[in-house]
Design a protein around this motif. Structure first.
Motif, PDB file in Angstrom:
ATOM      1  N   ARG A   1      13.391  20.066   4.472  1.00 57.55           N
ATOM      2  CA  ARG A   1      14.544  20.687   5.144  1.00 57.55           C
ATOM      3  C   ARG A   1      14.143  21.387   6.438  1.00 57.55           C
ATOM      4  NH1 ARG A   1      14.594  26.414   3.773  1.00 57.55           N
ATOM      5  NH2 ARG A   1      16.742  26.690   4.408  1.00 57.55           N
ATOM      6  N   GLY A   2      12.846  21.398   6.746  1.00 63.90           N
ATOM      7  CA  GLY A   2      12.404  21.955   8.018  1.00 63.90           C
ATOM      8  C   GLY A   2      11.601  23.225   7.933  1.00 63.90           C
ATOM      9  N   SER A   3      11.386  23.767   6.721  1.00 64.97           N
ATOM     10  CA  SER A   3      10.593  24.983   6.587  1.00 64.97           C
ATOM     11  C   SER A   3       9.129  24.716   6.923  1.00 64.97           C
ATOM     12  CB  SER A   3      10.684  25.536   5.157  1.00 64.97           C
ATOM     13  OG  SER A   3      11.988  25.955   4.844  1.00 64.97           O
ATOM     14  N   THR A   4       8.462  25.721   7.457  1.00 61.28           N
ATOM     15  CA  THR A   4       7.014  25.711   7.607  1.00 61.28           C
ATOM     16  C   THR A   4       6.438  26.455   6.417  1.00 61.28           C
ATOM     17  OG1 THR A   4       7.243  25.797  10.010  1.00 61.28           O
ATOM     18  CG2 THR A   4       5.086  26.335   9.099  1.00 61.28           C
ATOM     19  N   VAL A   5       5.415  25.887   5.780  1.00 59.92           N
ATOM     20  CA  VAL A   5       4.857  26.486   4.566  1.00 59.92           C
ATOM     21  C   VAL A   5       3.369  26.714   4.725  1.00 59.92           C
ATOM     22  CG1 VAL A   5       4.429  26.189   2.092  1.00 59.92           C
ATOM     23  CG2 VAL A   5       6.620  25.464   3.075  1.00 59.92           C
ATOM     24  N   LEU A   6       2.950  27.961   4.487  1.00 64.36           N
ATOM     25  CA  LEU A   6       1.537  28.287   4.365  1.00 64.36           C
ATOM     26  C   LEU A   6       1.263  28.484   2.882  1.00 64.36           C
ATOM     27  CD1 LEU A   6      -1.233  29.052   5.620  1.00 64.36           C
ATOM     28  CD2 LEU A   6      -0.435  31.426   5.603  1.00 64.36           C
ATOM     29  N   LEU A   7       0.430  27.634   2.329  1.00 63.83           N
ATOM     30  CA  LEU A   7       0.166  27.618   0.893  1.00 63.83           C
ATOM     31  C   LEU A   7      -1.271  28.030   0.629  1.00 63.83           C
ATOM     32  CD1 LEU A   7       0.884  26.632  -2.086  1.00 63.83           C
ATOM     33  CD2 LEU A   7      -0.055  24.424  -1.362  1.00 63.83           C
ATOM     34  N   THR A   8      -1.462  29.013  -0.251  1.00 65.01           N
ATOM     35  CA  THR A   8      -2.797  29.287  -0.762  1.00 65.01           C
ATOM     36  C   THR A   8      -2.832  28.871  -2.222  1.00 65.01           C
ATOM     37  OG1 THR A   8      -2.478  31.532  -1.633  1.00 65.01           O
ATOM     38  CG2 THR A   8      -2.854  31.312   0.741  1.00 65.01           C
ATOM     39  N   THR A   9      -3.935  28.311  -2.647  1.00 65.39           N
ATOM     40  CA  THR A   9      -4.022  27.816  -4.015  1.00 65.39           C
ATOM     41  C   THR A   9      -5.464  27.684  -4.454  1.00 65.39           C
ATOM     42  OG1 THR A   9      -3.417  25.987  -5.504  1.00 65.39           O
ATOM     43  CG2 THR A   9      -3.919  25.411  -3.214  1.00 65.39           C
TER      44      THR A   9
END
Length: 328
Positions: free
Chosen positions: A210-218
């Protein structure tokens, strides 16, 4: 549990500007302090530098995974991005603003899912979302947002009665309720069972669509492999590797391993440009997996090779090699 498709939420228009820019970012923590009698404040006399000058760029609409070895400085970096502290050096821009000095301009356009969160146990799912909605400058509709994370049938359920996966989906619903341009997801699937984890993966992929920018830590390397457009691995306060998954594993060798039958002579096996380790298993590292495997199978002929495995280079392999390195 039903299969979740892309959340049915309004699309976010992507800009050509980067969503996140870190330039020479450092973060130090005082180890010892002394009292300055003139100012009445305690001042650091020695410090530990957890983040030692890192550069990162995350494009709008990108899913970027930030990984880190133990004590790498990943959590310190994420806190700076969230605007919880000012960097000791360097600059950070979140959607074109300083997340600490211009927190008001940034806060309304970002959503954060923390590693752990808590809800008042007697509130229903809908009540919790409505209370959170009251803190937002702009927001999406509560019921539609909860439906988008597959909680439509849990609206009147008290939060204390939710499963771990349902609570995590409620976390994500609250994070996207403000229709953020940037989502920071800090260990969003920790402690979840495999089915719930896959469910959250679908939600995250839908948010990016949908256009979100995601910063993912895992901590789950498989999660980064499956979701991220690009990946960075932190070690000892620095960025040790950065790029697409293909970029990161490009320099790592593939591996072939098996239990060597005593009836086969190693002298008959010709494997140019490989590294062989022989313990209870025979482990062959190669950059030409198909050719090397063909030579091994031709050498074995009809003799079985117990526990034969052939694997291309993996993110786990690179990550562990970095973790085992004391100095970069």
């Amino acid at each position: 549990m039903t299969t979740t498709t892309a959340p049915d939420l309004p699309r976010i228009e992507r800009s050509t500007e980067d969503a996140l820019v870190l330039s020479g970012v450092r973060r130090s923590y005082p180890i010892t302090t002394k009292l300055n009698w003139l100012t009445g404040r305690r001042e650091a006399t020695a410090s530990f530098e957890a983040v030692r000058g890192i550069d990162l760029r995350v494009a709008r609409g990108e899913l970027f995974a930030l990984l880190g070895t133990n004590g790498a400085g990943k959590t310190s970096t994420v806190e700076l991005i969230e605007g919880l502290a000012r960097p000791s050096g360097g600059t950070i821009e979140v959607l074109g603003h300083d997340p600490f000095a211009e927190r008001k301009q940034v806060r309304h356009h970002t959503g954060v899912v923390l590693q752990q969160s808590g809800f008042p146990p007697t509130l229903t799912v809908r009540e919790m979302a409505q209370i959170w909605q009251g803190t937002l400058t702009r927001s999406l509709a509560v019921d539609e947002t909860l439906a988008a994370v597959d909680l439509a049938d849990k609206l009147e359920v008290e939060t204390a009665k939710l499963s771990g996966g349902e609570r995590r989906r409620l976390d994500i619903a609250l994070a996207v309720l403000g229709n953020p341009e940037l989502l920071v997801l800090d260990e969003p699937t920790t402690g979840l069972d495999p089915e719930s984890r896959r469910h959250i993966w679908s939600l995250i992929q839908g948010l990016v669509q949908r256009g979100s920018t995601v910063l993912l830590t895992t901590h789950y390397l498989e999660e980064a492999e499956n979701l991220a457009d690009r990946i960075a691995i932190m070690h000892d306060g620095l960025i040790a590797r950065e790029g697409t998954l293909a970029d990161i594993v490009a320099e790592a060798p593939a591996r072939i391993s098996f239990l060597r039958p005593e009836c086969l002579a190693l002298a008959d096996l010709y494997l140019p440009d490989t590294t062989i380790t022989l313990t209870d298993r025979m482990v062959i590292e190669t950059r030409t997996l198909q050719d090397t495997l063909a030579r091994v199978l031709a050498w074995a002929g009809t003799t079985p090779l117990p526990q034969l495995e052939a694997r291309s280079a993996s993110l786990e392999q690179v990550f562990l090699s970095i973790a085992d390195t004391e100095e970069l």
